[in-house]
Design a protein around this motif. Structure first.
Motif, PDB file in Angstrom:
ATOM      1  N   PHE A   1       0.849  -1.205   0.000  1.00  0.00           N
ATOM      2  CA  PHE A   1       0.000   0.000   0.000  1.00  0.00           C
ATOM      3  C   PHE A   1       0.880   1.249   0.000  1.00  0.00           C
ATOM      4  O   PHE A   1       0.883   2.031   0.954  1.00  0.00           O
ATOM      5  CB  PHE A   1      -0.931   0.003   1.225  1.00  0.00           C
ATOM      6  N   PRO A   2       1.642   1.447  -1.092  1.00  0.00           N
ATOM      7  CA  PRO A   2       2.632   2.529  -1.096  1.00  0.00           C
ATOM      8  C   PRO A   2       2.029   3.925  -1.020  1.00  0.00           C
ATOM      9  O   PRO A   2       2.692   4.850  -0.541  1.00  0.00           O
ATOM     10  CB  PRO A   2       3.384   2.317  -2.418  1.00  0.00           C
ATOM     11  N   GLU A   3       0.782   4.084  -1.457  1.00  0.00           N
ATOM     12  CA  GLU A   3       0.158   5.418  -1.402  1.00  0.00           C
ATOM     13  C   GLU A   3      -0.168   5.808   0.031  1.00  0.00           C
ATOM     14  O   GLU A   3      -0.064   6.968   0.413  1.00  0.00           O
ATOM     15  CB  GLU A   3      -1.137   5.433  -2.225  1.00  0.00           C
ATOM     16  N   ARG A   4      -0.594   4.817   0.784  1.00  0.00           N
ATOM     17  CA  ARG A   4      -1.008   5.105   2.168  1.00  0.00           C
ATOM     18  C   ARG A   4       0.181   5.178   3.123  1.00  0.00           C
ATOM     19  O   ARG A   4       0.170   5.951   4.082  1.00  0.00           O
ATOM     20  CB  ARG A   4      -1.997   4.026   2.644  1.00  0.00           C
ATOM     21  N   PHE A   5       1.208   4.359   2.877  1.00  0.00           N
ATOM     22  CA  PHE A   5       2.333   4.267   3.816  1.00  0.00           C
ATOM     23  C   PHE A   5       3.446   5.259   3.493  1.00  0.00           C
ATOM     24  O   PHE A   5       3.755   5.519   2.325  1.00  0.00           O
ATOM     25  CB  PHE A   5       2.949   2.869   3.760  1.00  0.00           C
ATOM     26  N   CYS A   6       4.070   5.738   4.548  1.00  0.00           N
ATOM     27  CA  CYS A   6       5.350   6.441   4.430  1.00  0.00           C
ATOM     28  C   CYS A   6       6.293   5.729   5.399  1.00  0.00           C
ATOM     29  O   CYS A   6       6.036   5.704   6.611  1.00  0.00           O
ATOM     30  CB  CYS A   6       5.185   7.908   4.818  1.00  0.00           C
ATOM     31  N   VAL A   7       7.329   5.114   4.860  1.00  0.00           N
ATOM     32  CA  VAL A   7       8.278   4.378   5.706  1.00  0.00           C
ATOM     33  C   VAL A   7       9.373   5.332   6.164  1.00  0.00           C
ATOM     34  O   VAL A   7       9.990   6.021   5.350  1.00  0.00           O
ATOM     35  CB  VAL A   7       8.891   3.188   4.937  1.00  0.00           C
ATOM     36  N   LEU A   8       9.580   5.370   7.459  1.00  0.00           N
ATOM     37  CA  LEU A   8      10.595   6.249   8.043  1.00  0.00           C
ATOM     38  C   LEU A   8      11.737   5.407   8.598  1.00  0.00           C
ATOM     39  O   LEU A   8      11.490   4.364   9.230  1.00  0.00           O
ATOM     40  CB  LEU A   8       9.984   7.074   9.177  1.00  0.00           C
ATOM     41  N   ASP A   9      12.952   5.868   8.382  1.00  0.00           N
ATOM     42  CA  ASP A   9      14.116   5.208   8.969  1.00  0.00           C
ATOM     43  C   ASP A   9      14.189   5.620  10.437  1.00  0.00           C
ATOM     44  O   ASP A   9      14.669   6.704  10.774  1.00  0.00           O
ATOM     45  CB  ASP A   9      15.382   5.636   8.212  1.00  0.00           C
ATOM     46  N   ALA A  10      13.689   4.735  11.300  1.00  0.00           N
ATOM     47  CA  ALA A  10      13.558   5.072  12.716  1.00  0.00           C
ATOM     48  C   ALA A  10      14.879   4.989  13.467  1.00  0.00           C
ATOM     49  O   ALA A  10      14.930   5.284  14.661  1.00  0.00           O
ATOM     50  CB  ALA A  10      12.516   4.165  13.372  1.00  0.00           C
ATOM     51  N   SER A  11      15.955   4.614  12.765  1.00  0.00           N
ATOM     52  CA  SER A  11      17.262   4.584  13.435  1.00  0.00           C
ATOM     53  C   SER A  11      17.895   5.980  13.452  1.00  0.00           C
ATOM     54  O   SER A  11      18.885   6.206  14.147  1.00  0.00           O
ATOM     55  CB  SER A  11      18.195   3.595  12.736  1.00  0.00           C
ATOM     56  N   LEU A  12      17.318   6.908  12.687  1.00  0.00           N
ATOM     57  CA  LEU A  12      17.838   8.283  12.686  1.00  0.00           C
ATOM     58  C   LEU A  12      17.468   8.974  13.999  1.00  0.00           C
ATOM     59  O   LEU A  12      16.528   8.551  14.684  1.00  0.00           O
ATOM     60  CB  LEU A  12      17.235   9.053  11.504  1.00  0.00           C
ATOM     61  N   PRO A  13      18.172  10.053  14.334  1.00  0.00           N
ATOM     62  CA  PRO A  13      17.784  10.810  15.537  1.00  0.00           C
ATOM     63  C   PRO A  13      16.324  11.261  15.428  1.00  0.00           C
ATOM     64  O   PRO A  13      15.832  11.514  14.323  1.00  0.00           O
ATOM     65  CB  PRO A  13      18.736  12.008  15.525  1.00  0.00           C
ATOM     66  N   SER A  14      15.655  11.360  16.572  1.00  0.00           N
ATOM     67  CA  SER A  14      14.205  11.616  16.548  1.00  0.00           C
ATOM     68  C   SER A  14      13.843  12.916  15.842  1.00  0.00           C
ATOM     69  O   SER A  14      12.785  13.006  15.221  1.00  0.00           O
ATOM     70  CB  SER A  14      13.628  11.577  17.966  1.00  0.00           C
ATOM     71  N   GLU A  15      14.751  13.927  15.880  1.00  0.00           N
ATOM     72  CA  GLU A  15      14.437  15.183  15.177  1.00  0.00           C
ATOM     73  C   GLU A  15      14.367  14.944  13.675  1.00  0.00           C
ATOM     74  O   GLU A  15      13.560  15.552  12.970  1.00  0.00           O
ATOM     75  CB  GLU A  15      15.494  16.269  15.438  1.00  0.00           C
ATOM     76  N   GLN A  16      15.254  14.064  13.191  1.00  0.00           N
ATOM     77  CA  GLN A  16      15.248  13.782  11.743  1.00  0.00           C
ATOM     78  C   GLN A  16      14.042  12.940  11.339  1.00  0.00           C
ATOM     79  O   GLN A  16      13.499  13.105  10.249  1.00  0.00           O
ATOM     80  CB  GLN A  16      16.545  13.083  11.333  1.00  0.00           C
ATOM     81  N   VAL A  17      13.628  12.038  12.223  1.00  0.00           N
ATOM     82  CA  VAL A  17      12.427  11.235  11.950  1.00  0.00           C
ATOM     83  C   VAL A  17      11.225  12.169  11.866  1.00  0.00           C
ATOM     84  O   VAL A  17      10.411  12.092  10.936  1.00  0.00           O
ATOM     85  CB  VAL A  17      12.221  10.170  13.049  1.00  0.00           C
ATOM     86  N   LEU A  18      11.137  13.086  12.818  1.00  0.00           N
ATOM     87  CA  LEU A  18      10.017  14.031  12.823  1.00  0.00           C
ATOM     88  C   LEU A  18      10.066  14.927  11.585  1.00  0.00           C
ATOM     89  O   LEU A  18       9.019  15.196  10.972  1.00  0.00           O
ATOM     90  CB  LEU A  18      10.050  14.889  14.105  1.00  0.00           C
TER      91      LEU A  18
END
Ligand SMILES: Nc1ncnc2c1ncn2[C@@H]1O[C@H](COP(=O)(O)OP(=O)(O)OP(=O)(O)O)[C@@H](O)[C@H]1O
Ligand SMILES: [Mg+2]
Length: 210
Positions: A178-195
């Motif tokens: 479901f690529p339209e609905r999902f946005c995959v975030l690299d959660a290993s990055l610092p939380s400011e970058q994830v946000l």
């Protein structure tokens, strides 16, 4: 009236869902939106009782079928008493986990057939789909390292690493499906970058959502 939007946050233990939830609330406030924040299992009086029950290590013997039905009982209540009325009233809702979590945990993790989950989804949620789902993707060991020292682990956190590896793989497969609905975030990055990445995704979709 502007349409309400449903944003869900998914990912394994310690991936940063609760952290991102608060950051996204602040980001939406810059648009003049005060989102309703909720979580699964939970978010309603009934759902919070179910949460206590399913996470209690004393109930180690809850079978996979019962766990699946409990999750959907809580979800049915959340959909009808919170999500549907809030969205109908034009409010935005951010939900910490939603139906994707059942595909990942009760499906891939516990071996419940996806078709069975789809049937329950149709029945219990009336096929309510999020407008956007952030998947916080993180190697299992990193997530576990973040939550050690947070106190005794709950019934699900006690599962072995292989369980969480299945959960992660299932989440990634859903994001690919479901690529339209999902946005995959690299959660290993610092939380400011994830946000920042999550906020940029909302900014990108903002015009279409008006
Ligand atoms: N991007 C990040 N990098 C490093 N540490 C983080 C990051 N995001 C969150 N954390 C920290 O990791 C821990 C777990 O984060 P958080 O509670 O947001 O995860 P969660 O996905 O909500 O976990 P759970 O599944 O247990 O609810 C917290 O101590 C938090 O401060
Ligand atoms: Mg959390």
């Amino acid at each position: 009236m502007r349409a309400g939007r449903l944003i869900t946050l998914e990912g394994g233990e310690g991936a940063g869902k609760s952290t991102l939830l608060q950051g996204l609330r602040a980001h939406l406030e810059t648009y003049g939106i005060e989102p309703v924040l909720t979580r699964e299992p939970g978010g309603t009086p009934l759902g919070e009782v179910v949460r206590t029950l399913v996470l209690d290590p004393a109930h180690a013997d809850i079978c996979a079928e019962a766990e699946l039905l409990l999750m959907f009982a809580a979800r049915a209540q959340l959909v009808r008493t919170c999500l549907q009325p809030q969205l109908k009233a034009g409010h935005w809702v951010i939900c910490d986990r939603f139906t994707d979590a059942s595909y990942a945990y009760q499906g891939a993790g516990r071996g419940q057939p996806f078709e069975r989950i789809a049937t329950l989804e149709h029945w219990a949620t009336q096929d309510l789909q999020p407008d956007l789902t952030f998947l916080l993707d993180l190697p299992v060991e990193q997530g576990q390292a973040r939550i050690v020292g947070r106190g005794p682990s709950d019934r699900i956190e006690r599962e072995p690493l292989v369980f969480f590896a299945e959960v992660r793989a299932a989440y990634r497969a859903r994001a690919a499906a479901f690529p339209e609905r999902f946005c995959v975030l690299d959660a290993s990055l610092p939380s400011e970058q994830v946000l920042a990445a999550a906020s940029a995704e909302i900014d990108r979709r903002w015009r279409d959502w008006q």
